[in-house]
Design a protein around this motif. Sequence first.
Motif, short mmCIF file in Angstrom:
data_model
loop_
_atom_site.label_atom_id
_atom_site.label_comp_id
_atom_site.label_asym_id
_atom_site.label_seq_id
_atom_site.Cartn_x
_atom_site.Cartn_y
_atom_site.Cartn_z
N THR B 31 0.85 -1.19 0.00
CA THR B 31 0.00 0.00 0.00
C THR B 31 0.89 1.24 0.00
N ILE B 33 0.65 5.15 0.75
CA ILE B 33 -0.23 6.19 1.28
C ILE B 33 0.11 7.52 0.61
N GLY B 78 0.88 6.61 7.47
CA GLY B 78 1.94 5.91 6.77
C GLY B 78 3.17 5.66 7.62
N ALA B 81 2.76 3.13 10.72
CA ALA B 81 2.35 1.77 10.33
C ALA B 81 3.40 0.75 10.79
N THR B 87 3.75 -0.82 3.84
CA THR B 87 3.12 0.49 3.81
C THR B 87 4.18 1.53 3.48
N THR B 89 5.00 5.57 2.20
CA THR B 89 4.35 6.88 2.28
C THR B 89 4.99 7.82 1.27
#
Lengths: 508, 464
Positions: B31, B33, B78, B81, B87, B89
């Motif tokens: 992911t 962010i 972010g 995390a 994760t 960022t």
Amino acid sequence: MSDVETLWAAMATVADWRLLVVIAASAAYGLAVGSIPGLTATMAVALLVPLTFYLNDVQAIAAIVTTVTCSIFAGDLPATLVRIPGTPASAAYANDAYALTRQGKHQLALGTSLLFSVLGGLFGTLVLCLAAPALARLATRFTSYEYFWLYVLGLSCAVIVSSESRLRGALALWIGLLLSAVGLGTDFAQPRLTFGFDELISGINFIPAMIGLFGMSEVLRNVSRQKLAEADALQLASDSKQSSVFHSVLPLAWRRKWTLLRSSVIGSLVGMLPGAGADIASWIAYAVSKRFSKTPQDYGNGSVEGIGDATGANNAALGGAWIPALVFGIPGDSVTAIAVGVLLMKNITPGPGIFDATENPQQAVLVVSIYLVFVLANLVLLPFGWWAIRGGSLLIQIPRRILLPLIVMFCIVGSYAMSGSYFDVWVMLLMGVLGFVLERFQVPLGPIVLGLIMGAPLEHRFLQCLTASTDMTSFFSRPIALALVLLLALLWLAPLLSIKRGNPSATE
Amino acid sequence: MNRLGILLLAGLLAIAGGCRRESVYPSRPITMICPWAAGGGTDRVSRRLAMHLEQELGVPVSVVNATGGKGVTGHNRGLIARPDGYTLTMMTFELNTMHWMGLTELSYRDSQPLVSVNEDYAALLVASDAPWKSVSELEQEVRSRVESGDKKLTASGTAAGGAWHLALAGWLDNAGLAADDVVWIPSEGANPSLQQLMSGGVSMVCCSLPEARSLLEAGEVRALGVMSPTRAVGFEDVSTFIEQGRDWTLGGWRGLGVPKNTPARVTEPLIAALQRIVSQPAVDGSFAEFMEQQKFDHTWRAPDQFQEFLAENDRKLGALLQSEAMKSITVNRFSPMAFPSALLILIAITLVGIFLTAWYCKNSNGEVVPNSIPDPQPSDQEGTADSLHTVISFGVIVLAVAAYALLAEPVGFLITAACVVFLLLLWLGTRWLPAAGIVAVFVPGLYFVFDFVLRVPLPRGWLG
């Protein structure tokens, strides 16, 4: 290159089978994403961006335009069938559409929404083709004062259309505005009303709030009623009477051609203002429609006229948003912001120059191709939307004892999806309870959503006005601002005039 | 009946088997962010970078827009995390200002910088019909207005205390003027500010050159100077502030980071992949080509240089934000509570109004709520009597949602959602076997649609 040659060249560009495949695929994709509660048109387009890297310029724009057109319409599907508005624009008429569903007339509601969406969208395209440069010039004359009055106008409409009572509508609006004040605004360095929750610094996200207010509260209302099976029986019995989606909608569209034109004009004008867009357009068109209707008492309880006018304005606004984007590269909403990015990527800089057929023959062809793509996107919505209505209508036939748990799950995932936060799930739940309680006291929910969305820009523009001006007269001294104030006065004072005419229904 | 049960079991086993945890990084979707909204510059850069990372790493990389709070929300999400490299960022300029403004404790020290991808410098723009042709002419105008006590000039570009606001304040400071000698009108971003500039709402706008590109090329606005060390690529005719005698530079930046203490086993392949992406020449659909087409600057820095740059940038902004002049203008002219207080008063007045109307109508007509239109479905009202069943059903739904919100993250979406839906189905009167069938189709289906088709990562929990 003459205009006719440009048109021919553009038609040749558009009549490419690959482009048509892109349009068809985007239509299906837009309908699918838009019909899932919590996923907005903006999100659908943002997900498309990586794919546009592999498409040429016209294909990329076609994908974006078609996806938006279809997903904005698809937002009406959950609004009508289970009362969860897909977009804030649908919140204006969610109650009307859902009331029709409960009377077993969901085909009529969705058919109206589809046909009027397409017609409004085509009108918006026409405005974009014919008047973009001139209208963009008008849009750049809007300063904070004009925006402030426009927001007041939009918010007033939400109160005026409240079918229960004006006072309750106003109460709902104040609640919405109050909720919008939570968090850290543009104008302040410190967050407010966060009560110690870090998540509230970013304010209350309107997507989970909207899902909670409408969807979750409806689930709560349903389970608090003991006889779920009876409600099903009522709905199915009347449902079988309906056969065709368009059967009664076409005559309706013909009867209301002038009001549709009025709504489309409102949609195009409001849509072209950066930061106003489809949400306000749909509310204003709905209020104007109610104001001039012969049957204002139906509004809020299943008025096809209201649905048609609001949904027409909302799709006309989509074309309007492209006006400042193409002419000045100032995007009117987040969707056109993405589109401007895609244009830049394809080495096209939006600006007054791209309309000049003699200077930039290539770009003029592109612009005309974009217009044609708009027309195609609206036309393709007809068959695809029809299939979506047929498919979506199956949803109603599921017994409620099965449907309700699934809706609960959709509410949860839909509110989580936007920013991947559990806090949003809690917001959704609290808003569901709030919506349930408020409806018990006959407070309408639509104005809360509008207040939540417009609260921040309203306060921001008001403070901008105060910062820039020395005295209060500057709120009225600019011509467009004054015109908006007069319009506002007309809207509020119209009921007084209708009392004199002896029309008690409009006075409530 | 039995076959259904077996199918269900088989399905669950397949899901559990397919999701086994593996130790090689990366083995599952990542992911990214993005602290800013979909469609903006940071979002476009994030999505493009995610696309390249996906090709390099071979796992999906999805962008999540965690917006709001001037970037506080996204950066916090972010950088706090789990430090497992799943994760990332997209950190921006605001990471170095928000802690000086007291919005959060979080600073660049909580991050492990990977690679920076972009530095866009502030530029000063005026409308094309404005009389000022250079930075010094504008300075003279500001100074003469201060001396004569005339109405001050206004500027816009971003929110109060945003990157472009600080750039403007720093320039004024450098020119020996006070930061509040030009009134800053906060706005939601460069686009609305430029629109205000054209409508005559403000006298100047401070934003990056790419943001104003269309209007610059159309001749609607004029750039007086750019606050970069050298002239910006693609805008070579705009002279720098340094050339015009003002030793001042400030720009926004964007770069990827992970939470502090992410193990090297994870960061090494990430950094290698990122450096391959950003160092490719600007041809054939590379990241650099994308940045050039969007007219974003594509200066990049390796982890060490990025770390140094962050520290230096943070010091510079701290000095600016803590100066007296800046403090005086970040204090609001209007109370933040004025708007909410006014609304609370309005709510009170409206409530009184509603009660009075109801009371008045009751006394005069003998009806309960005559100012409402008759409900089209009176059965609704009858059914909603506060019986015990109502209260319990209400509570069950609320509890189900609450249970999901609490359990989904540790336990995972599939298990929690299956339990919630199953129990609700049973509660509302579906028999257990059909209920199990519905769950077996619906829950994995929902997971598939969101996780794989729409790229919204749902929590995996116990299933890894």
